[in-house]
Design a protein around this motif. Structure first.
Motif, PDB file in Angstrom:
ATOM      1  N   GLY A 214       0.814  -1.207   0.000  1.00  0.00           N
ATOM      2  CA  GLY A 214       0.000   0.000   0.000  1.00  0.00           C
ATOM      3  C   GLY A 214       0.849   1.259   0.000  1.00  0.00           C
ATOM      4  O   GLY A 214       2.063   1.215   0.235  1.00  0.00           O
TER       5      GLY A 214
ATOM      6  N   GLU B  16      -1.937   0.954   9.016  1.00  0.00           N
ATOM      7  CA  GLU B  16      -2.505   2.151   8.396  1.00  0.00           C
ATOM      8  C   GLU B  16      -1.989   3.409   9.072  1.00  0.00           C
ATOM      9  O   GLU B  16      -1.757   4.432   8.400  1.00  0.00           O
TER      10      GLU B  16
ATOM     11  N   ARG C  17      -6.423   8.639   3.360  1.00  0.00           N
ATOM     12  CA  ARG C  17      -7.353   7.513   3.577  1.00  0.00           C
ATOM     13  C   ARG C  17      -8.126   7.180   2.304  1.00  0.00           C
ATOM     14  O   ARG C  17      -8.425   6.014   2.035  1.00  0.00           O
TER      15      ARG C  17
ATOM     16  N   GLU D 274      -4.961  -5.963  -7.193  1.00  0.00           N
ATOM     17  CA  GLU D 274      -6.228  -5.529  -7.792  1.00  0.00           C
ATOM     18  C   GLU D 274      -6.403  -6.021  -9.229  1.00  0.00           C
ATOM     19  O   GLU D 274      -7.537  -6.138  -9.711  1.00  0.00           O
TER      20      GLU D 274
ATOM     21  N   GLN E  11      -7.167   1.363  -2.824  1.00  0.00           N
ATOM     22  CA  GLN E  11      -6.285   0.223  -3.041  1.00  0.00           C
ATOM     23  C   GLN E  11      -6.883  -1.026  -2.397  1.00  0.00           C
ATOM     24  O   GLN E  11      -7.833  -0.953  -1.628  1.00  0.00           O
ATOM     25  N   ALA E  12      -6.297  -2.175  -2.730  1.00  0.00           N
ATOM     26  CA  ALA E  12      -6.716  -3.421  -2.078  1.00  0.00           C
ATOM     27  C   ALA E  12      -6.523  -3.283  -0.571  1.00  0.00           C
ATOM     28  O   ALA E  12      -5.612  -2.602  -0.103  1.00  0.00           O
ATOM     29  N   SER E  13      -7.378  -3.941   0.187  1.00  0.00           N
ATOM     30  CA  SER E  13      -7.240  -3.889   1.640  1.00  0.00           C
ATOM     31  C   SER E  13      -5.963  -4.598   2.079  1.00  0.00           C
ATOM     32  O   SER E  13      -5.414  -5.449   1.360  1.00  0.00           O
ATOM     33  N   ARG E  14      -5.509  -4.261   3.261  1.00  0.00           N
ATOM     34  CA  ARG E  14      -4.324  -4.918   3.819  1.00  0.00           C
ATOM     35  C   ARG E  14      -4.530  -6.427   3.881  1.00  0.00           C
ATOM     36  O   ARG E  14      -3.638  -7.209   3.501  1.00  0.00           O
TER      37      ARG E  14
ATOM     38  N   ARG F  79      -6.458  -8.304   2.058  1.00  0.00           N
ATOM     39  CA  ARG F  79      -6.462  -8.896   0.709  1.00  0.00           C
ATOM     40  C   ARG F  79      -5.036  -9.015   0.167  1.00  0.00           C
ATOM     41  O   ARG F  79      -4.692 -10.027  -0.469  1.00  0.00           O
ATOM     42  N   ARG F  80      -4.201  -8.004   0.402  1.00  0.00           N
ATOM     43  CA  ARG F  80      -2.803  -8.098  -0.036  1.00  0.00           C
ATOM     44  C   ARG F  80      -2.093  -9.248   0.663  1.00  0.00           C
ATOM     45  O   ARG F  80      -1.376 -10.024   0.028  1.00  0.00           O
TER      46      ARG F  80
ATOM     47  N   HIS G  41      -8.157   3.505   0.675  1.00  0.00           N
ATOM     48  CA  HIS G  41      -9.385   2.751   0.452  1.00  0.00           C
ATOM     49  C   HIS G  41      -9.633   2.458  -1.024  1.00  0.00           C
ATOM     50  O   HIS G  41     -10.429   1.565  -1.345  1.00  0.00           O
TER      51      HIS G  41
END
Length: 201
Positions: A14, A139, A158, A121, A164-167, A169-170, A162
């Motif tokens: 991220g 975050e 923020r 993504e 980007q892919a969530s933490r 999901r990564r 948001h």
């Protein structure tokens, strides 16, 4: 089973995670780094290959006085209209893909690192890679680093996070994780060096 050389290592994380620092260290260790963001920026700079198509799709307001993409205007547009991001990506991604293919064809390193912010993504990336390395941090660390680096306010940061892919999901997509929350460059470099030996670096 070890894949044929070169290794194809996907690198993502991220905003504010330290991904660029990791890419630079891997390059110093001998990897060929393919920077998708840099290729994207080239395509949207003044005279870039994407500029005429962006002007046609979005209008003159999205091209600045120097003839480059007006990033601030486009950032506001994609936050308010998700379809605008898809239209922009449909212009830029094929140009970036062509640049990546040219760079990979010239590669002579034992490991090619694909530095791709939106790796998770975009479903097209994973089948092309042997391993995915995620640079991870909290975050709150992202907010602090991006504030210091870019001067953005927390709401803007923020909003990018948001998009980007969530933490989670990564991390679920990762084969390898570098946790980089401490702002300790020596420790991060040592972690990278240990990991890079797996890839012949």
């Amino acid at each position: 089973m070890k894949p044929p050389l070169p290794w194809r290592l996907g690198l993502t994380g991220g905003i504010g995670s330290g991904k660029s620092t990791v890419a630079a260290r891997l390059q110093a260790r001998g990897a060929e780094v393919v920077d998708a963001d840099a290729l994207s920026r080239q395509s949207t700079a003044a005279g870039g290959a994407a500029i005429d198509a962006i002007r046609a799709a979005f209008g003159d307001a999205f091209i600045d006085a120097e003839g480059a993409l007006n990033r601030a205007a486009m950032r506001e547009r994609v936050f308010s209209d998700p379809s605008a991001r898809q239209r922009l990506e449909a212009i830029v991604h094929p140009i970036v893909a062509a640049g990546i293919a040219q760079q990979v064809a010239r590669n002579r390193a034992r490991c090619v690192v694909f530095d791709v912010p939106l790796l998770v993504e975009s479903p097209r990336w994973r089948p092309q890679l042997d391993r995915v390395l995620v640079v991870d941090c909290s975050e709150s660390t992202q907010l602090r680093r991006v504030r210091a680096r870019s001067g953005w306010d927390d709401d803007t940061i923020r909003a990018v996070i948001h998009q980007q892919a969530s933490r989670a999901r990564r991390l679920a997509a990762a084969d390898l994780v570098l946790f980089n929350d401490a702002d300790d460059l020596d420790r991060l470099h040592a972690d990278i060096d240990r990991l890079s030996s797996r890839f012949g670096l």
